[in-house]
Motif scaffolding. Structure first.
Motif, PDB file in Angstrom:
ATOM      1  N   PRO A   1       0.809  -1.216   0.000  1.00 46.46           N
ATOM      2  CA  PRO A   1       0.000   0.000   0.000  1.00 46.46           C
ATOM      3  C   PRO A   1       0.848   1.275   0.000  1.00 46.46           C
ATOM      4  O   PRO A   1       1.886   1.341   0.673  1.00 46.46           O
ATOM      5  N   ASN A   2       0.403   2.253  -0.775  1.00 46.46           N
ATOM      6  CA  ASN A   2       0.991   3.596  -0.817  1.00 46.46           C
ATOM      7  C   ASN A   2       2.405   3.660  -1.393  1.00 46.46           C
ATOM      8  O   ASN A   2       3.058   4.696  -1.283  1.00 46.46           O
ATOM      9  N   LEU A   3       2.901   2.599  -1.988  1.00 46.18           N
ATOM     10  CA  LEU A   3       4.233   2.640  -2.596  1.00 46.18           C
ATOM     11  C   LEU A   3       4.127   2.420  -4.099  1.00 46.18           C
ATOM     12  O   LEU A   3       3.259   1.690  -4.573  1.00 46.18           O
ATOM     13  N   THR A   4       5.045   3.062  -4.841  1.00 47.71           N
ATOM     14  CA  THR A   4       5.112   2.902  -6.287  1.00 47.71           C
ATOM     15  C   THR A   4       6.489   2.373  -6.665  1.00 47.71           C
ATOM     16  O   THR A   4       7.396   2.287  -5.832  1.00 47.71           O
ATOM     17  N   GLN A   5       6.633   2.034  -7.936  1.00 48.10           N
ATOM     18  CA  GLN A   5       7.871   1.439  -8.444  1.00 48.10           C
ATOM     19  C   GLN A   5       9.092   2.222  -7.975  1.00 48.10           C
ATOM     20  O   GLN A   5       9.144   3.440  -8.064  1.00 48.10           O
ATOM     21  N   GLY A   6      10.068   1.480  -7.451  1.00 44.33           N
ATOM     22  CA  GLY A   6      11.330   2.064  -7.030  1.00 44.33           C
ATOM     23  C   GLY A   6      11.369   2.494  -5.579  1.00 44.33           C
ATOM     24  O   GLY A   6      12.451   2.638  -5.009  1.00 44.33           O
ATOM     25  N   GLN A   7      10.210   2.696  -4.964  1.00 47.79           N
ATOM     26  CA  GLN A   7      10.208   3.070  -3.554  1.00 47.79           C
ATOM     27  C   GLN A   7      10.522   1.848  -2.695  1.00 47.79           C
ATOM     28  O   GLN A   7      10.211   0.715  -3.061  1.00 47.79           O
TER      29      GLN A   7
ATOM     30  N   CYS B   1      13.232  -9.141   3.662  1.00 46.76           N
ATOM     31  CA  CYS B   1      14.231  -8.121   3.313  1.00 46.76           C
ATOM     32  C   CYS B   1      13.515  -6.946   2.675  1.00 46.76           C
ATOM     33  O   CYS B   1      12.632  -7.138   1.834  1.00 46.76           O
ATOM     34  N   ASN B   2      13.911  -5.752   3.027  1.00 46.22           N
ATOM     35  CA  ASN B   2      13.335  -4.579   2.379  1.00 46.22           C
ATOM     36  C   ASN B   2      13.953  -4.418   1.000  1.00 46.22           C
ATOM     37  O   ASN B   2      15.147  -4.638   0.817  1.00 46.22           O
ATOM     38  N   CYS B   3      13.122  -4.103   0.041  1.00 44.35           N
ATOM     39  CA  CYS B   3      13.585  -3.971  -1.337  1.00 44.35           C
ATOM     40  C   CYS B   3      12.736  -2.942  -2.065  1.00 44.35           C
ATOM     41  O   CYS B   3      11.752  -2.449  -1.529  1.00 44.35           O
ATOM     42  N   ALA B   4      13.164  -2.633  -3.278  1.00 45.35           N
ATOM     43  CA  ALA B   4      12.428  -1.670  -4.090  1.00 45.35           C
ATOM     44  C   ALA B   4      11.184  -2.339  -4.662  1.00 45.35           C
ATOM     45  O   ALA B   4      11.223  -3.488  -5.113  1.00 45.35           O
ATOM     46  N   VAL B   5      10.094  -1.622  -4.644  1.00 44.89           N
ATOM     47  CA  VAL B   5       8.827  -2.113  -5.195  1.00 44.89           C
ATOM     48  C   VAL B   5       8.976  -2.224  -6.709  1.00 44.89           C
ATOM     49  O   VAL B   5       9.580  -1.368  -7.353  1.00 44.89           O
ATOM     50  N   MET B   6       8.427  -3.279  -7.271  1.00 43.80           N
ATOM     51  CA  MET B   6       8.481  -3.515  -8.708  1.00 43.80           C
ATOM     52  C   MET B   6       7.103  -3.201  -9.310  1.00 43.80           C
ATOM     53  O   MET B   6       6.093  -3.233  -8.613  1.00 43.80           O
TER      54      MET B   6
END
Length: 141
Positions: free
Chosen positions: A117-123, A133-138
């Motif tokens: 929720p509330n995240l877009t690509q790259g965030q 593991c925290n990673c960038a949203v695809m």
């Protein structure tokens, strides 16, 4: 897992040669004489592998690449963080692509996506878990 790819000559997970190494590792894992239960072999679980999580931040691979790499393993798309506002039809299409590959390859392939929720690509994700593991949203294309 990604360190194994580098040790076997692939500059980074996602570069040319990733499919070959994925197939090789799967063959090696499946050749070990142990009782196999459930999914056994190479798993490319994005939010469960530090190297894969780092690869998302560097844009080393995309969803289609992951599907291709995992198709020679036997798992499919596993724990992939995607944009929280991803339209339902895009999720359906990637599931249908995966289902078609599973049918054509005569093997089970899964789709386990994590809409964040509330995240877009790259965030970056902000999971508060020892298991993720925290990673960038695809983004799904």
């Amino acid at each position: 897992m990604t360190k194994l790819y580098e040790l076997l000559g692939v500059p980074f997970f996602g570069a040319s040669g990733t499919v070959e190494i994925s197939a090789l590792l799967t063959k090696v894992f499946k050749s070990i004489a142990v009782t196999q239960v459930g999914f056994s072999g190479l798993m490319l679980a994005v939010t469960e592998d530090t190297g894969l999580a780092i690869g998302t931040q560097r844009s080393d691979f995309d969803i289609h690449g992951l599907l291709t790499f995992s198709s020679v393993c036997g798992i499919g798309l596993d724990t992939v963080p995607i944009e929280g506002n991803t339209p339902f039809d895009k999720i359906v299409h990637i599931m249908r692509d995966t289902g078609t590959m599973a049918y054509r390859l005569n093997k089970p392939l899964t789709v386990r996506l994590f809409p964040v929720p509330n995240l877009t690509q790259g965030q970056m994700t902000t999971f508060d878990s020892d298991d993720l593991c925290n990673c960038a949203v695809m983004a799904l294309p």
